[in-house]
Design a protein around this motif. Structure first.
Motif, PDB file in Angstrom:
ATOM      1  N   ARG A 109      32.113  40.976 -30.176  1.00 39.25           N
ATOM      2  CA  ARG A 109      30.994  40.377 -29.440  1.00 39.25           C
ATOM      3  C   ARG A 109      31.373  40.016 -28.023  1.00 39.25           C
ATOM      4  O   ARG A 109      30.598  40.181 -27.093  1.00 39.25           O
ATOM      5  N   ALA A 110      32.593  39.518 -27.858  1.00 41.26           N
ATOM      6  CA  ALA A 110      33.024  39.149 -26.507  1.00 41.26           C
ATOM      7  C   ALA A 110      33.049  40.388 -25.619  1.00 41.26           C
ATOM      8  O   ALA A 110      32.752  40.308 -24.422  1.00 41.26           O
ATOM      9  N   LEU A 111      33.370  41.541 -26.183  1.00 42.87           N
ATOM     10  CA  LEU A 111      33.348  42.778 -25.399  1.00 42.87           C
ATOM     11  C   LEU A 111      31.920  43.122 -25.001  1.00 42.87           C
ATOM     12  O   LEU A 111      31.640  43.523 -23.881  1.00 42.87           O
ATOM     13  N   GLU A 112      30.993  42.947 -25.954  1.00 42.52           N
ATOM     14  CA  GLU A 112      29.595  43.229 -25.652  1.00 42.52           C
ATOM     15  C   GLU A 112      29.110  42.366 -24.507  1.00 42.52           C
ATOM     16  O   GLU A 112      28.374  42.811 -23.631  1.00 42.52           O
ATOM     17  N   PHE A 113      29.541  41.103 -24.521  1.00 42.70           N
ATOM     18  CA  PHE A 113      29.114  40.178 -23.479  1.00 42.70           C
ATOM     19  C   PHE A 113      29.639  40.573 -22.104  1.00 42.70           C
ATOM     20  O   PHE A 113      29.140  40.107 -21.092  1.00 42.70           O
ATOM     21  N   GLN A 114      30.680  41.398 -22.090  1.00 45.05           N
ATOM     22  CA  GLN A 114      31.188  41.838 -20.799  1.00 45.05           C
ATOM     23  C   GLN A 114      30.620  43.199 -20.426  1.00 45.05           C
ATOM     24  O   GLN A 114      31.066  43.811 -19.468  1.00 45.05           O
ATOM     25  N   GLY A 115      29.685  43.682 -21.212  1.00 46.66           N
ATOM     26  CA  GLY A 115      29.023  44.923 -20.860  1.00 46.66           C
ATOM     27  C   GLY A 115      29.743  46.170 -21.316  1.00 46.66           C
ATOM     28  O   GLY A 115      29.410  47.267 -20.892  1.00 46.66           O
ATOM     29  N   VAL A 116      30.721  46.027 -22.197  1.00 41.50           N
ATOM     30  CA  VAL A 116      31.401  47.209 -22.708  1.00 41.50           C
ATOM     31  C   VAL A 116      30.468  47.921 -23.679  1.00 41.50           C
ATOM     32  O   VAL A 116      29.829  47.290 -24.501  1.00 41.50           O
TER      33      VAL A 116
ATOM     34  N   LEU B 267      35.417  34.701 -25.416  1.00 39.99           N
ATOM     35  CA  LEU B 267      36.870  34.903 -25.431  1.00 39.99           C
ATOM     36  C   LEU B 267      37.268  35.809 -26.584  1.00 39.99           C
ATOM     37  O   LEU B 267      36.551  35.919 -27.573  1.00 39.99           O
ATOM     38  N   VAL B 268      38.436  36.449 -26.441  1.00 40.21           N
ATOM     39  CA  VAL B 268      39.016  37.185 -27.555  1.00 40.21           C
ATOM     40  C   VAL B 268      40.136  36.309 -28.099  1.00 40.21           C
ATOM     41  O   VAL B 268      41.192  36.186 -27.479  1.00 40.21           O
ATOM     42  N   PRO B 269      39.916  35.676 -29.252  1.00 37.33           N
ATOM     43  CA  PRO B 269      40.830  34.620 -29.701  1.00 37.33           C
ATOM     44  C   PRO B 269      42.287  35.050 -29.844  1.00 37.33           C
ATOM     45  O   PRO B 269      43.188  34.248 -29.586  1.00 37.33           O
ATOM     46  N   ASP B 270      42.518  36.308 -30.243  1.00 35.68           N
ATOM     47  CA  ASP B 270      43.900  36.707 -30.452  1.00 35.68           C
ATOM     48  C   ASP B 270      44.588  37.163 -29.172  1.00 35.68           C
ATOM     49  O   ASP B 270      45.783  37.428 -29.164  1.00 35.68           O
ATOM     50  N   PHE B 271      43.843  37.265 -28.106  1.00 31.97           N
ATOM     51  CA  PHE B 271      44.434  37.670 -26.829  1.00 31.97           C
ATOM     52  C   PHE B 271      45.024  36.461 -26.120  1.00 31.97           C
ATOM     53  O   PHE B 271      44.615  35.326 -26.311  1.00 31.97           O
TER      54      PHE B 271
END
Lengths: 342, 503, 312
Positions: free
Chosen positions: A220-227, B343-347
């Protein structure tokens, strides 16, 4: 370090468990393990054979690890191995006579395309049609195996005049060169290591690897960055399938020298075990694959010397995996509790 | 005054943190007792001990004079303690009746008819009205809260613990809740209200203030002022951040024109919404959760595509642009859920700080990522934003909420050269970090950035915004300048009154 | 030749075969419905069915009694699912991975024990298959009688299991709790009732049914155990659960549809139409993919399916 500990505990527990199985079968565990060891590493030829058996496992392990890293449950390595072998065979056999320098790249390309397309299909089913990738890949596995059977049973690829479900022997120029004289160790082993090295760099240090690892942690965090996550999913499946496809082609052109189902079965599913034991890292996968290659290799000698059916190996593989999972969970538990703050 | 619940010397520790330290208080029958403290003070831990979710390390709990040991919530429920959690615990696909009944009773058969009678009787007794056959996910937030309360009463609660109950209610719904609580008090129930919001606190009979796990004191609410309580709560006098009024530029940076958006169920989450964000201004966005704030912000940020209407950034249409392109144009987005959306928690911190820009040449050396440059940048961010962590390689999941939010700020504020979108940026943070975030928002405003601040804390909005827009069911009910904004007026607009109706 | 299929006798025979073929998959699918409703994604059904098939066959062979055979099969299923439950519920290991591991374990152990017990693969003994049991009067109804009331005992049990499981899930107190933990386990935890205990119960039930289904393949169908004989039926059971929207009645329909295809392809070969058998055998898997592609929106998966629950 926890990983090494978990592996060690798992190995010990597996040894204990297998000893019980040996005893129940009326065999002497020590003799059985000794035969296993001798069969895997006891001579130059044995070592070479171990590496030969390890080669396809390295590739399917890498293929599965790559997908699992992104939390994409590609269970289809089994079918992608077949697809790679079949496509490679089709390309190579349509080529006509040509020198090795042409045939081998064609084989590699065919394998990559075949496995990649099948993997990509699963990716499309997931992104476009929301089909769970576990189900899609497992179903496709069965379908591909039947397609091969169709082509080989009195079909267009069947060895003329033969009764078995297999093709004719492949031409000499298409056989993968042998690396070690008087053994069966072929170029595929080096190529597999090469793929492992490349994958290590890609996963750890490239933007694509960054996205793959991020997807495995929080898509989801990737989606939020437009990926574009759909595209990412398909790319991962293409790559994963392609690598698995190589395993199939190498088995055909490096070991069997003909296309038939028997030796291709199981490579994909075992690859999943390898990927997990290897903690989804290319280095770990290579180590685990060699270990399992050793087990598979040694099992034949074990059967000859002690009468324990070599089929036990598959049970042993599963037992090692289960103990590893359990040991790893315990070590995580310990780590998790220390982390816990209100 | 009969004491119903008595807590004596309760202590609870988690690793190095002493969450509750020798806390003693009591609650009488028919009393509304408030537990006040900022985030991390120990209120949640205390209530969790009271409800049997944790075993205290030391101290005693007595109900009606009898000592209790709670091994699980079942024991607490048996002792008559009920709890309404801050985040509701309903099964979305079950009906209201099923939600109340599940987990109660014995026997094989599911006797809904019998349960229905009991629930009806309970509702009548307390003057509640809930639709027993409605499906939980269709209810409004206020209605869901009633269900949570009935759930606790159905289990026989005589001591009811409410955790931050008005966080998601309009001021008017809040009033209704307190009216209900008064009725329940008159019926002899004891109510413990956990809160850090002053308007809730001032409605209680007595308040116990916790700070850093210790009890600062218990006093009659009528005998104390808000400021005194705030001082007890945070240990010093509070100087809340307040924006200095300035003349707005009136140069629109972002224009939303008649945006419409339907969700998967066909509900119009954005319903012809029009809004303008001007440079150098903070536009507050007030509204109850679920009225379209999230969708609006995500639409501007490019994460969602609107079905109709348009969004312009500096005059150019961005309705069809990707989030990456919009970010490149100078828009930063601080999302609502730190760990799930941002955030990406494991990063590591270094990897999270470049999230979204990981393909940019700035972070690469050839085809691969440049680890050194990333670490350098992370260290700079850690210093600039005072992030407490072991280093740039620290995995973000180990950071506290406040520090994690700072990582997001480090990333998004750098991007926000034209516009900054913030959705509940200070939720769950303690006062020190809240001030920090507010200051950063104002700093961006002073740089000429257009800031959209969506928040449930109406007082924060009034203190920081130049103008305040109220969103209700996907439309803007009105935009009022800070001078004419007060909590009551905003509350009415949040419930659907437009500026025309509200003087 | 195609028209030969439309003869009444053939149709009845195909439908009767449908019920017979559906039985093992139905058992497994019904068990999986309960497990998945509790939020646990058991992908190890294939392995559990294999162990059930082997244990059932071997126990029957050793004791001569099919009842003991079925009992052993159910026990095998329960033991395997107990292992699964400990790993995914208590140790919180990834459910998909654990399920796969169990498949491999089931496959490996059953093959190994078969080879250990009977080293000569050409001489594996058979057992007497269960015979059909006619229900008097009902079996005399034209057409329907032969399809529904002249089957093996296990078929009746499987068909009866459908309404029983529906009653359990939707009309019993425990069933409501199980559905609750599949959607929002915290809602039950907060009322003081153990989520883990109920998940264990659901998973063990699933294992018991999977074992039973597997044994139907040997005791009630073929008389021998052959390595990997489940051949994907366990996976099909999972597909059927999804296609049936986690509802016992629709799962029954989905199981019958898939089994009908299977029965049809057997008949097609019998009637002399020359379609390569590989295409016919691959059909169920292709249909499964199509079914998943074009699923209706109704029948949402339990929200917590595949996720571990831990009270913070």
């Amino acid at each position: 370090m926890a990983w090494a500990g978990a592996i060690a505990v798992a190995a010990l527990a597996a040894v204990a468990c297998c000893s019980l199985l040996f005893l129940a079968a009326g065999a002497d565990p020590i003799a059985a393990f000794a035969a296993l060891a001798k069969g895997s590493f006891g001579s130059a030829r044995a070592i070479a054979d171990t590496l030969v058996k390890a080669t396809p496992l390295i590739l399917t392990g890498l293929a599965t690890a790559l997908a699992f890293r992104a939390r994409l449950w590609n269970i289809g390595a089994e079918g992608q191995v077949f697809a790679g072998a079949m496509f490679a065979y089709w390309c190579q056999s349509s080529l006509g006579p040509a020198p090795a320098i042409v045939q081998i790249p064609v084989i590699v390309l065919g394998a990559v395309l075949g496995g990649g397309l099948l993997g990509g299909l699963a990716g499309v089913l997931k992104t476009r049609f929301k089909v769970d990738e576990v189900m899609a890949t497992v179903m496709l596995n069965y379908i591909v195996i039947y397609v091969l059977s169709l082509l080989l049973q009195q079909g267009p690829w069947t060895e003329s005049g033969g009764f078995f479900e297999q093709t004719a022997l492949v031409p000499a120029a298409s056989k993968l060169p042998i690396l070690w004289e008087k053994t069966r160790l072929h170029l595929g082993f080096l190529l597999a290591l090469f793929v492992a090295a490349i994958l290590q760099v890609i996963i750890q240090r490239s933007p694509l690897g960054y996205e793959i690892r991020a997807a495995g942690s929080n898509l989801r965090a990737l989606e939020f960055q437009g990926v574009n996550v759909s595209r990412l999913v398909i790319v991962v499946f293409l790559l994963s399938g392609a690598i698995a496809g190589l395993a199939g082609a190498f088995e055909v052109y490096g070991v069997q020298y003909r296309l038939k189902s028997g030796t291709l079965s199981g490579i994909g599913y075992t690859g999943i075990i390898i990927a997990i034991l290897g903690q989804l890292s290319p280095r770990g996968v290579v180590v685990a694959a060699v270990l399992f290659g050793a087990l598979l290799n040694g099992a034949t000698l074990m059967q000859i010397k002690t009468g324990v059916p070599s089929a036990l190996i598959y049970a042993i593989e599963a037992i090692i995996l289960m103990f590893f999972l359990i040991a790893w969970a315990f070590s995580q538990f310990r780590l998790r509790r220390i982390d816990h703050v209100v | 005054m009969t004491v119903r619940l008595s807590v004596k010397n309760l202590s609870k520790r988690f690793g190095p943190v002493q969450a509750n330290d020798d806390v003693s208080l009591d609650v009488a029958a028919g009393e509304l007792h408030c537990l006040l403290g900022e985030n991390g003070a120990g209120k949640s831990t205390l209530s969790a001990c009271l409800y049997g979710l944790y075993r205290p390390d030391g101290g005693r709990i007595l109900v009606e004079g009898a000592e209790q040991v709670f091994r699980s919530p079942a024991d607490a429920i048996a002792a008559g303690i009920g709890m309404v959690h801050q985040h509701f615990v309903l099964v979305p696909t079950f009906t209201v009746l099923e939600n109340i009944v599940v987990g109660t009773g014995v026997g094989v058969k599911l006797d809904l008819a019998e349960a229905r009678k009991r629930v009806r009787a309970l509702c009548e007794r307390h003057g509640l009205e809930i639709a027993l056959d409605a499906v939980a996910e269709d209810l409004s937030v206020g209605e869901q809260q009633w269900v949570e309360i009935v759930k606790a009463l159905y289990l026989g609660a005589r001591i009811l613990i409410l955790d931050e109950p008005t966080a998601v209610l309009t001021p008017q719904e809040s009033d209704r809740l307190f009216a209900l609580l008064s009725r329940m008090k008159a019926d002899g129930l004891s109510i413990i209200l956990i809160s850090h919001k002053m308007n809730e606190v001032m409605r209680s009979d007595r308040v116990s203030v916790l700070r850093r796990g210790r009890l600062v004191g218990t006093i009659m609410t009528s005998a104390v002022t808000r400021d005194e309580l705030t001082c007890m709560m945070i240990g010093r006098a509070l100087q809340p951040v307040e924006a200095k009024p300035r003349i707005a530029s009136n140069v629109p940076v972002v224009q939303v024109r008649d945006a419409t958006l339907q969700d998967l169920r066909g509900v119009r989450v954005l319903d012809g919404l029009s809004l303008e964000l001007n440079a150098g201004e903070v536009l507050g966005l007030a509204g109850i959760a679920g009225n379209g704030q999230r969708e609006l912000i995500e639409a501007i940020a490019g994460i969602r595509r609107i079905d109709g209407g348009d969004i312009l950034l500096d005059g150019r249409s961005i309705g069809g642009s990707t989030a990456r392109d919009i970010a490149r144009l100078g828009v930063g987005h601080v999302p609502e859920d730190r760990f799930k959306d941002g955030l990406v928690p494991d990063f590591s911190i270094a990897e999270n700080v470049i999230l979204g820009q990981h393909w940019d040449a700035a972070w690469r050396r050839g085809p691969l990522l440049d680890g050194e440059r990333m670490a350098h940048h992370a260290n700079a961010s850690i210093a600039e934003f005072s992030i407490v962590a072991t280093g740039p390689d620290a995995p973000v999941r180990k950071l506290s909420g406040g520090n994690a939010q700072k990582v997001i700020l480090a990333r998004e504020l750098a991007k926000a050269t034209r516009c900054l979108l913030c959705n509940q940026p200070t939720r769950g943070l303690d006062v020190g970090v809240i001030d920090y975030v507010h200051n950063e928002i104002l700093r961006k405003r002073d740089e000429g950035v257009a800031v959209l601040l969506a928040s449930e804390e109406l007082e924060d909005l009034i203190a920081l915004s130049d103008r305040i827009a109220v969103i209700f069911r996907g439309r803007i009910m009105g935009v009022i300048p800070r001078g004419s904004a007060d909590v009551a007026r905003l509350g009415r607009m949040m419930a659907g009154a437009s500026t025309k109706d509200v003087a | 030749m195609w028209s030969d299929l439309l003869e009444a006798g053939i149709i009845v025979s195909v439908l009767a075969a449908t019920v017979r073929i559906a039985t093992p998959i139905l058992f497994a699918a019904l068990g999986e419905v309960v497990a998945e409703r509790a939020g646990v994604y058991n992908m190890g059904i294939e392995g559990m069915m294999l162990m059930g098939a082997f244990a059932g066959w071997y126990a029957n062979y050793a004791s001569g009694s099919p009842v003991i055979g079925f009992g052993a099969a159910m026990l095998a299923g329960v033991l395997m699912s107990l292992l699964f439950a400990v790993m995914v519920i208590t140790l919180e290991i990834e459910q998909i991975v654990t399920g796969l591991a169990l498949n491999l374990l089931g496959s490996g152990l059953s093959t190994y024990w078969l080879r250990s017990a009977f080293s000569d693969m050409n001489n594996v003994p058979g057992i007497t298959i269960l015979q059909d049991v006619r229900i008097p009067l009902l079996a005399d109804i034209p057409y329907v009688g032969q399809i529904l009331f002249d089957q093996r005992v296990v078929c009746y049990v499987a068909l009866l299991a459908v309404p029983m499981i529906w009653l359990f899930l939707f009309r019993s107190r425990l069933g409501l709790e199980i559905r609750c933990i599949g959607e929002n386990p915290k809602a039950l935890d907060i009322k003081g009732r153990s989520v883990a205990a109920r998940q264990y119960a659901a998973v063990l039930f699933g294992g018991l049914m999977a074992g039973l289904g597997g044994a139907c393949l040997t005791i009630a169908a073929t008389a021998h155990f052959v390595p990997d004989m489940v051949n994907g039926r366990g996976w099909l059971a999972i597909v059927i659960v999804i296609a049936g929207g986690w509802n016992p009645w629709r799962v029954l329909i989905a199981a019958l549809v898939f089994s009908f295809l299977d029965a049809l392809q057997l008949q097609i070969q019998g009637v002399g139409i020359h379609i390569p058998y590989q295409i016919l055998l691959a059909m169920p898997y292709a249909v499964a993919i199509l079914a998943l592609m074009f699923r209706r929106k109704a029948g949402r998966a339990p929200a917590m399916l595949g996720l571990s629950y831990r009270r913070e």
